[in-house]
Design an enzyme around this catalytic site. Structure first.
Site, PDB file in Angstrom:
ATOM      1  CG  HIS A  17      -0.231  -0.106   1.758  1.00  0.00           C
ATOM      2  ND1 HIS A  17      -1.092   0.347   3.458  1.00  0.00           N
ATOM      3  CD2 HIS A  17       0.765   0.350   3.431  1.00  0.00           C
ATOM      4  CE1 HIS A  17      -0.176   0.515   4.638  1.00  0.00           C
ATOM      5  NE2 HIS A  17       0.901   0.665   4.132  1.00  0.00           N
ATOM      6  CB  CYS A  36       3.209   5.386   5.364  1.00  0.00           C
ATOM      7  SG  CYS A  36       3.760   4.614   6.631  1.00  0.00           S
ATOM      8  CG  HIS A  42       5.566   0.409   2.279  1.00  0.00           C
ATOM      9  ND1 HIS A  42       5.171   1.714   2.081  1.00  0.00           N
ATOM     10  CD2 HIS A  42       4.538   0.186   3.448  1.00  0.00           C
ATOM     11  CE1 HIS A  42       3.753   2.335   3.085  1.00  0.00           C
ATOM     12  NE2 HIS A  42       3.645   0.633   3.941  1.00  0.00           N
ATOM     13  CG  HIS A  44       2.780  -2.592   6.264  1.00  0.00           C
ATOM     14  ND1 HIS A  44       3.684  -2.500   6.646  1.00  0.00           N
ATOM     15  CD2 HIS A  44       1.945  -1.694   5.664  1.00  0.00           C
ATOM     16  CE1 HIS A  44       3.779  -1.217   7.133  1.00  0.00           C
ATOM     17  NE2 HIS A  44       2.841  -0.572   6.025  1.00  0.00           N
ATOM     18  CG  ASP A  82      -2.340 -13.782   0.549  1.00  0.00           C
ATOM     19  OD1 ASP A  82      -1.549 -12.709   1.154  1.00  0.00           O
ATOM     20  OD2 ASP A  82      -2.232 -14.762  -0.002  1.00  0.00           O
ATOM     21  CG  HIS A  83       0.818 -11.941  -1.857  1.00  0.00           C
ATOM     22  ND1 HIS A  83       0.222 -13.282  -1.396  1.00  0.00           N
ATOM     23  CD2 HIS A  83       1.845 -12.813  -2.755  1.00  0.00           C
ATOM     24  CE1 HIS A  83       1.395 -14.169  -0.361  1.00  0.00           C
ATOM     25  NE2 HIS A  83       2.366 -13.772  -1.210  1.00  0.00           N
ATOM     26  CD  GLU A 127       0.117  -0.823   8.683  1.00  0.00           C
ATOM     27  OE1 GLU A 127      -0.873  -0.480   8.268  1.00  0.00           O
ATOM     28  OE2 GLU A 127       0.333   1.101   8.962  1.00  0.00           O
TER      29      GLU A 127
HETATM   30 NI    NI Z   1       2.534   1.281   5.572  1.00  0.00          NI
END
Ligand code: NI
Length: 137
Positions: A17, A36, A42, A44, A82-83, A127
Protein backbone atom coordinates in the site's frame (compact mmCIF):
# COMPACT_ATOMS: atom_id res chain seq x y z
CA UNK A 1 -28.18 -18.35 32.40
CA UNK A 2 -26.15 -16.44 29.85
CA UNK A 3 -23.04 -18.15 28.55
CA UNK A 4 -21.42 -15.62 26.30
CA UNK A 5 -17.99 -16.64 25.06
CA UNK A 6 -15.54 -14.94 22.71
CA UNK A 7 -13.91 -17.07 20.02
CA UNK A 8 -11.02 -15.93 17.85
CA UNK A 9 -9.63 -16.84 14.47
CA UNK A 10 -6.20 -15.64 13.43
CA UNK A 11 -5.36 -15.19 9.76
CA UNK A 12 -2.60 -13.61 7.77
CA UNK A 13 -2.14 -11.76 4.51
CA UNK A 14 0.57 -9.80 2.73
CA UNK A 15 -0.29 -6.63 0.89
CA UNK A 16 1.30 -3.49 -0.48
CA UNK A 17 0.00 0.00 0.00
CA UNK A 18 0.81 3.66 -0.02
CA UNK A 19 -0.77 6.27 2.24
CA UNK A 20 -1.57 9.47 0.41
CA UNK A 21 -4.30 11.81 -0.70
CA UNK A 22 -4.44 12.62 -4.39
CA UNK A 23 -5.96 16.02 -3.53
CA UNK A 24 -2.84 16.97 -1.51
CA UNK A 25 0.51 17.95 -3.01
CA UNK A 26 3.60 15.81 -2.57
CA UNK A 27 5.02 17.91 0.27
CA UNK A 28 1.83 17.70 2.32
CA UNK A 29 1.56 13.95 1.77
CA UNK A 30 5.21 13.55 2.82
CA UNK A 31 4.69 15.70 5.93
CA UNK A 32 1.58 13.84 7.10
CA UNK A 33 2.36 10.27 6.02
CA UNK A 34 6.18 10.25 5.96
CA UNK A 35 7.75 7.16 4.40
CA UNK A 36 4.28 5.63 4.05
CA UNK A 37 3.64 8.12 1.23
CA UNK A 38 6.61 7.05 -0.92
CA UNK A 39 5.27 6.69 -4.46
CA UNK A 40 6.46 3.15 -5.21
CA UNK A 41 4.48 1.48 -2.41
CA UNK A 42 5.70 -0.81 0.39
CA UNK A 43 4.45 -4.04 1.90
CA UNK A 44 3.20 -5.32 5.24
CA UNK A 45 2.63 -8.74 6.75
CA UNK A 46 -0.81 -8.16 8.18
CA UNK A 47 -1.99 -10.29 11.09
CA UNK A 48 -5.75 -10.38 11.35
CA UNK A 49 -7.59 -11.50 14.46
CA UNK A 50 -11.34 -11.88 14.13
CA UNK A 51 -13.24 -12.01 17.42
CA UNK A 52 -16.79 -13.37 17.50
CA UNK A 53 -18.76 -13.18 20.74
CA UNK A 54 -22.05 -14.87 21.43
CA UNK A 55 -24.00 -17.47 23.35
CA UNK A 56 -22.72 -21.02 23.41
CA UNK A 57 -25.19 -23.16 21.49
CA UNK A 58 -26.29 -25.84 24.02
CA UNK A 59 -26.57 -28.45 21.25
CA UNK A 60 -23.17 -28.02 19.59
CA UNK A 61 -21.21 -26.32 22.35
CA UNK A 62 -20.08 -23.75 19.75
CA UNK A 63 -20.48 -19.97 19.53
CA UNK A 64 -19.65 -20.37 15.84
CA UNK A 65 -18.06 -23.26 13.97
CA UNK A 66 -14.47 -22.03 13.55
CA UNK A 67 -14.19 -23.86 10.23
CA UNK A 68 -17.13 -21.82 8.97
CA UNK A 69 -15.53 -18.62 10.29
CA UNK A 70 -12.16 -19.51 8.75
CA UNK A 71 -13.74 -20.23 5.35
CA UNK A 72 -15.64 -16.94 5.53
CA UNK A 73 -12.46 -14.94 6.26
CA UNK A 74 -10.66 -16.73 3.44
CA UNK A 75 -13.40 -15.98 0.92
CA UNK A 76 -14.18 -12.41 1.95
CA UNK A 77 -10.79 -11.07 3.06
CA UNK A 78 -7.76 -13.21 2.21
CA UNK A 79 -8.70 -13.97 -1.39
CA UNK A 80 -9.49 -10.30 -1.91
CA UNK A 81 -6.40 -8.69 -0.35
CA UNK A 82 -3.57 -11.26 -0.11
CA UNK A 83 -0.60 -10.41 -2.37
CA UNK A 84 -2.48 -7.39 -3.72
CA UNK A 85 -1.57 -3.76 -3.98
CA UNK A 86 -4.44 -2.35 -1.93
CA UNK A 87 -4.44 1.02 -3.73
CA UNK A 88 -4.25 -0.36 -7.26
CA UNK A 89 -5.79 -3.85 -7.15
CA UNK A 90 -8.87 -3.44 -4.94
CA UNK A 91 -12.09 -1.51 -5.36
CA UNK A 92 -12.33 -0.99 -1.58
CA UNK A 93 -9.20 1.20 -1.46
CA UNK A 94 -9.32 2.80 -4.89
CA UNK A 95 -10.50 6.00 -3.18
CA UNK A 96 -10.03 5.17 0.52
CA UNK A 97 -6.63 5.62 2.15
CA UNK A 98 -5.52 2.09 3.16
CA UNK A 99 -4.50 2.86 6.74
CA UNK A 100 -4.76 0.05 9.29
CA UNK A 101 -7.83 1.84 10.67
CA UNK A 102 -9.60 1.87 7.31
CA UNK A 103 -8.57 -1.70 6.49
CA UNK A 104 -10.05 -2.91 9.80
CA UNK A 105 -13.34 -1.13 9.12
CA UNK A 106 -13.51 -2.56 5.59
CA UNK A 107 -12.79 -6.09 6.84
CA UNK A 108 -15.48 -5.73 9.50
CA UNK A 109 -18.00 -4.58 6.92
CA UNK A 110 -17.11 -7.44 4.56
CA UNK A 111 -17.69 -10.07 7.27
CA UNK A 112 -20.60 -8.57 9.20
CA UNK A 113 -23.39 -9.36 6.70
CA UNK A 114 -22.42 -13.06 6.78
CA UNK A 115 -22.76 -13.47 10.54
CA UNK A 116 -25.89 -13.92 12.63
CA UNK A 117 -27.25 -10.78 14.31
CA UNK A 118 -26.87 -12.66 17.60
CA UNK A 119 -23.09 -12.55 17.26
CA UNK A 120 -20.81 -9.57 18.00
CA UNK A 121 -17.83 -9.03 15.72
CA UNK A 122 -14.57 -7.25 16.44
CA UNK A 123 -11.54 -6.94 14.16
CA UNK A 124 -7.97 -6.58 15.38
CA UNK A 125 -5.43 -5.88 12.66
CA UNK A 126 -1.66 -5.83 13.17
CA UNK A 127 0.17 -3.83 10.53
CA UNK A 128 3.45 -4.49 12.32
CA UNK A 129 4.10 -6.50 15.49
CA UNK A 130 3.91 -3.21 17.45
CA UNK A 131 1.20 -1.29 15.58
CA UNK A 132 -2.34 -2.60 15.63
CA UNK A 133 -5.92 -1.36 15.60
CA UNK A 134 -9.30 -2.63 16.75
CA UNK A 135 -12.74 -2.00 15.30
CA UNK A 136 -15.26 -1.48 16.77
CA UNK A 137 -13.22 0.22 19.52
NI1 NI B 1 2.50 1.01 5.43
Amino acid sequence: MSTRVAVYRKEHFNAAHRLFRSDWDEATNARVFGKCALPNYHGHNYELIVKVTGEVDPETGYVIDLKVLSDLIQQQVIERFDHRNLNLDTTEFARLNPTAENIAVVIHDLLRPHLSDQLDLQIRLYETPRNFVEYPA
